[in-house]
Design a protein around this motif. Structure first.
Motif, PDB file in Angstrom:
ATOM      1  N   GLY A 469       0.789  -1.227   0.000  1.00  0.00           N
ATOM      2  CA  GLY A 469       0.000   0.000   0.000  1.00  0.00           C
ATOM      3  C   GLY A 469       0.813   1.266   0.000  1.00  0.00           C
ATOM      4  O   GLY A 469       0.415   2.281  -0.591  1.00  0.00           O
ATOM      5  N   GLU A 470       2.006   1.232   0.641  1.00  0.00           N
ATOM      6  CA  GLU A 470       2.796   2.467   0.717  1.00  0.00           C
ATOM      7  C   GLU A 470       3.379   2.877  -0.630  1.00  0.00           C
ATOM      8  O   GLU A 470       3.834   4.008  -0.811  1.00  0.00           O
ATOM      9  N   PHE A 471       3.373   1.942  -1.646  1.00  0.00           N
ATOM     10  CA  PHE A 471       3.915   2.269  -2.962  1.00  0.00           C
ATOM     11  C   PHE A 471       2.844   2.772  -3.943  1.00  0.00           C
ATOM     12  O   PHE A 471       3.169   3.293  -5.007  1.00  0.00           O
ATOM     13  N   ASP A 502      -2.380  -5.070 -11.254  1.00  0.00           N
ATOM     14  CA  ASP A 502      -1.560  -6.078 -10.581  1.00  0.00           C
ATOM     15  C   ASP A 502      -0.115  -5.578 -10.513  1.00  0.00           C
ATOM     16  O   ASP A 502       0.219  -4.518 -11.050  1.00  0.00           O
ATOM     17  N   GLY A 503       0.723  -6.366  -9.910  1.00  0.00           N
ATOM     18  CA  GLY A 503       2.119  -5.996  -9.810  1.00  0.00           C
ATOM     19  C   GLY A 503       2.824  -6.829  -8.765  1.00  0.00           C
ATOM     20  O   GLY A 503       2.266  -7.763  -8.174  1.00  0.00           O
ATOM     21  N   SER A 504       4.075  -6.482  -8.512  1.00  0.00           N
ATOM     22  CA  SER A 504       4.831  -7.168  -7.468  1.00  0.00           C
ATOM     23  C   SER A 504       5.953  -6.265  -6.990  1.00  0.00           C
ATOM     24  O   SER A 504       6.301  -5.268  -7.646  1.00  0.00           O
ATOM     25  N   ALA A 505       6.492  -6.602  -5.829  1.00  0.00           N
ATOM     26  CA  ALA A 505       7.572  -5.806  -5.239  1.00  0.00           C
ATOM     27  C   ALA A 505       8.600  -6.749  -4.633  1.00  0.00           C
ATOM     28  O   ALA A 505       8.312  -7.915  -4.329  1.00  0.00           O
ATOM     29  N   GLN A 513      10.478   5.378  -5.058  1.00  0.00           N
ATOM     30  CA  GLN A 513      10.968   6.013  -6.280  1.00  0.00           C
ATOM     31  C   GLN A 513      10.923   5.039  -7.468  1.00  0.00           C
ATOM     32  O   GLN A 513      10.648   5.435  -8.601  1.00  0.00           O
ATOM     33  N   ASP A 514      11.157   3.752  -7.208  1.00  0.00           N
ATOM     34  CA  ASP A 514      11.152   2.761  -8.286  1.00  0.00           C
ATOM     35  C   ASP A 514       9.778   2.670  -8.941  1.00  0.00           C
ATOM     36  O   ASP A 514       9.664   2.513 -10.161  1.00  0.00           O
TER      37      ASP A 514
END
Length: 622
Positions: A469-471, A502-505, A513-514
C-alpha cells in the motif's frame, strides 16, 4: 463616503475587462463581496463581459449594473437593459431611466423617488432634483410599474403588499425588497450615467450602500482547520480569530514585496505575528497599508472586511491563507487559468542575462497565470500566458519597469493531448547496482476517461497486497507527472484514466521512487498505442462591422478554419459570432483593420479545447 450622518468605507478593486487578464478578475472576485458591472451604453454586453459575469455567478456574489457612456454616440439604455436579460440570463431591475442620450443626455429619473436628477455643472458635482418633465411622465409610469412587478415576481411578501389596495407601498419597503432580492441573486439593480463627467456616480454609490451587503451581513467564512482538516466556520467580526487571504502580490521598487490581503475575520496591527498556512512559517507584520491607486496610506489596524497591503512577507504567493499562529486555518484558494499561448524570449544583450532571470521570477510572483520554463530541446526560455495581449503587456512591463530590451519569437499555441483508446501494459523495472537494487513491477490499463472530466482518474484494483500500500501513491504520482508530456509532441494531457491491476515488489530492492519510475516509463512505452490525439484552444470571436464588409469578414473566418455560429444586426452594424482556433488568430486584429479599412471591432475569449484534424497535425506541430 457619507450618506446622511453615516460614514461608509467602500473597498474598490478595478479589474480589466479583457479576457487575457482573466486571472485579475478571478482573484479579485474571490475576495470581493459584490460587483458593479460596467457596460458601455453603445456597445452593450460584449463577449468578455459575459465571461466576467459568469465568473461572478460562480462565486455567487451580489451584482449591480451601471450603464456608462450615456453621452456617447449610439447610446441606448433600453437596448443594453434587454441584452443583460437575454445574453446574461439575468433579471435586470431598472432603478432609473435616462433623460435623453448621446449629446442630449441631461440626467436621470429615479423610479423609486419619482424625481428627475440633473447635473448642473460640467463635472457632475452638483445634483439638482426636479419634478419629472411632462414628456417623460408616461415612460416613467411604465418603467415604475415594471420595477414594482419585477419585485413582486421575485418576492411573495412584496407581491401581497403591492396588490393589497389597503396597504401603502412606501419607499422604505421598496428599498428593503430591492436589497433582499439583490443579495439573494434574484435580480440585478441597473443604473446609468456618464462616469467620465461624474454624472450618475453619486446615485451609484448610494445604491452600493443601500443594496449590496456589508461584510458583517455576509455568511460566516468557511475554512479548514490546518491541523485536523476539519471544516469550520468563522464569524466576520473583529473578536473572531484572525484569517485572511493573499489575493495578489506586487513588487514595489521602494517598499519591496507587498501582499494584498482580504481580512475575513479578526483584526491585525503592526507588530502582530501571523502564520502563512501554506509554508507553516510565522512572521511579524511590519506595516499595514491602505492602497489608494498608486498611493499608500499607513493604517494602525486592519479589521474584518478590510482590504490592505502587508510589507515584509517574503514567501507570500497568490492564494496563501494567513491566520493566527495559535489557530491556523486554511481558506479556499484562488483558481488560476491555464495558459494557452507561449513565446520564446531572450534579453537583447548578454549584460542583461543575470537580471533577466530575476525579473522573470518577479513577474511570475505578481502574475501566477504567467509560466516561465526552459525548452528541453532548444534551451530557449518560454513565456506562457492567457493571450497575445497578455504577453505583449508583460513584455512591455519588463522593458519599461526594468529597462531590459527583449528579443521574442513568434507566438506558439499551448496544445494539449488526449488518449482515445484503452491499452493494457506491464512495466517491470529491475536493476542491480551492487548492494540494494531497484525493482518495481506494475500491470495497468491506460486510456481515456469515460466521464470526459479533465485531469487524471486513478483506480487501484490491487488485491492481496501484491504491491504494498505504501507504494500505490508513488505509482499515482508517476502517472500524474507523466501527463505533463504527452506522446505526440510532449504537450500536457487534458485527461487520462489509469487502472492499476496487478504488480509485485521485492522485499529489499523495491522503493517508492522505483514505482514512480515504472509508472513514467510505462506511460512513455505505451502512450502512442493509445491512439493519442492533439487538442487546440478554440476562441469565441465577436466581430462588429458594417454590411459592406460581410463578405470579406466571412471569407476571412473560413480561411482561419473558423465556424460562424450566428450573425445578428444591432444599430445598423453586423455582429458575427464565430469559433476560431487560437492558432489562426495571431495578428487577427491588425488583419481585420486592413480588410475593413478600420471599420470593425473584434473581441475574443477562450471557448473550449477541440480535437485538431489529423491532416493539420504536422502543420501545427513544429
Amino acid at each position: 463616503m457619507e450618506k446622511g450622518n453615516d460614514l461608509f468605507n467602500i473597498n474598490l478593486i478595478d479589474t480589466p475587462g479583457h479576457i487575457d487578464f482573466a486571472v485579475e478578475v478571478e482573484r479579485s472576485l474571490r475576495v470581493l463581496d459584490s460587483v458593479v458591472a460596467v457596460f458601455c451604453a453603445s456597445s452593450g454586453v460584449q463577449p468578455q463581459t459575459e465571461n466576467v459575469w459568469f465568473q461572478a455567478e460562480k462565486h455567487g456574489i451580489s451584482k449591480i449594473c451601471f450603464i456608462n457612456k450615456m453621452d456617447r454616440v449610439g447610446a441606448d439604455f433600453f437596448a443594453v437593459l434587454n441584452e443583460i436579460r437575454t445574453k446574461l440570463n439575468a433579471v435586470p431591475l431598472a432603478l432609473q431611466i435616462p433623460i435623453g442620450s448621446e449629446d442630449r443626455f441631461e440626467g436621470v429619473i429615479d423610479l423609486i423617488t419619482q424625481k428627475a436628477l440633473y447635473w448642473t455643472d460640467e463635472y457632475g458635482e452638483t445634483i439638482q432634483e426636479k419634478e419629472i418633465p411632462e414628456d417623460y411622465q408616461a415612460e416613467t409610469g411604465e418603467y415604475r410599474l415594471k420595477l414594482m412587478e419585477t419585485l413582486a415576481e421575485s418576492d411573495e411578501m412584496f407581491f401581497d403588499v403591492f396588490f393589497d389596495t389597503e396597504k401603502e407601498t412606501t419607499e422604505e419597503i421598496i428599498f428593503d425588497m430591492i436589497k433582499k432580492a439583490c443579495q439573494l441573486g434574484r435580480l440585478v439593480p441597473v443604473l446609468c450615467g456618464s462616469a467620465f463627467k461624474n454624472k450618475g456616480v453619486q446615485p451609484l454609490l448610494d445604491a452600493i450602500v443601500a443594496y449590496l451587503p456589508s461584510p458583517d451581513q455576509m455568511p460566516a467564512v468557511k475554512a479548514k482547520d490546518a491541523g485536523t482538516g476539519d471544516t469550520m466556520e468563522l464569524k466576520r467580526t473583529e473578536d473572531e480569530t484572525f484569517s485572511g487571504l493573499v489575493f495578489k502580490v506586487v513588487i514595489d521598487k521602494h517598499m519591496g514585496k507587498l501582499a494584498m490581503l482580504r481580512i475575513y475575520s479578526g483584526s491585525i496591527q503592526p507588530g502582530d505575528t501571523v502564520q502563512n498556512v501554506r509554508t507553516g512559517e510565522s512572521f511579524r507584520i511590519s506595516r499595514i497599508l491602505q492602497m489608494q491607486s498608486d498611493k499608500t496610506l499607513p493604517v494602525e489596524k486592519g479589521n474584518a472586511g478590510d482590504i490592505v497591503a502587508l510589507t515584509g512577507i517574503k514567501d507570500a504567493k497568490t492564494g496563501d491563507s494567513l491566520s493566527s499562529p495559535e489557530h491556523a486555518v486554511l481558506l479556499e484558494s484562488i483558481t488560476i487559468p491555464a495558459p494557452v499561448i507561449r513565446v520564446s524570449i531572450e534579453p537583447k544583450t548578454n549584460a542583461d542575462e543575470k537580471s533577466f532571470s530575476l525579473v522573470l521570477a518577479k513577474i511570475q510572483e505578481e502574475d501566477p497565470s504567467l509560466v516561465v520554463e526552459r525548452d528541453r530541446q532548444t534551451g530557449e526560455t518560454l513565456l506562457s500566458g492567457l493571450g497575445e495581449l497578455h504577453l505583449e503587456v508583460t513584455l512591455e512591463k519588463i522593458r519599461l519597469n526594468h529597462g531590459i530590451e527583449i528579443n521574442q519569437g513568434k507566438p506558439k499555441v499551448s496544445y494539449r493531448e488526449i488518449l482515445t483508446q484503452t491499452v493494457r501494459h506491464r512495466e517491470k523495472l529491475s536493476k542491480q547496482n551492487g548492494g540494494s537494487g531497484q525493482f518495481a513491477d506494475i500491470t495497468f490499463e491506460i486510456g481515456p476517461r469515460e466521464d470526459h472530466e479533465p485531469g487524471m482518474e486513478f483506480i487501484n484494483q490491487i488485491k492481496g497486497g501484491a504491491v504494498p500500500g505504501e507504494f500505490i501513491p508513488s505509482v499515482e504520482k508517476g502517472f500524474r507527472e507523466a501527463m505533463e508530456g504527452g506522446p505526440i509532441g510532449g504537450n500536457p494531457l487534458e485527461s487520462m484514466k489509469v487502472v492499476l491491476l496487478d504488480g509485485s515488489a521485492h522485499s529489499n530492492d523495491s522503493h517508492a521512487q522505483d514505482f514512480e519510475v515504472a509508472a513514467r516509463d510505462g506511460f512513455r512505452t505505451i502512450g502512442k498505442t493509445c491512439k493519442p490525439k492533439l487538442m487546440e484552444p478554440v476562441m469565441q470571436v465577436e466581430i462588429q462591422t458594417i454590411e459592406e464588409y460581410t463578405g470579406v469578414v466571412t471569407a476571412d473566418i473560413n480561411k482561419r478554419r473558423g465556424m460562424i455560429t450566428s450573425i445578428d444586426e444591432k444599430s445598423g452594424r453586423k455582429i458575427f459570432i464565430a469559433e476560431v482556433p487560437l492558432a489562426s488568430t495571431f495578428g487577427y486584429i491588425s488583419d481585420l483593420r486592413t480588410l475593413t479599412s478600420g471599420r470593425a471591432s473584434i473581441s475574443m475569449k477562450l471557448s473550449h479545447y477541440a480535437l485538431v484534424p489529423d491532416f493539420m497535425i504536422n502543420t501545427l506541430i513544429t
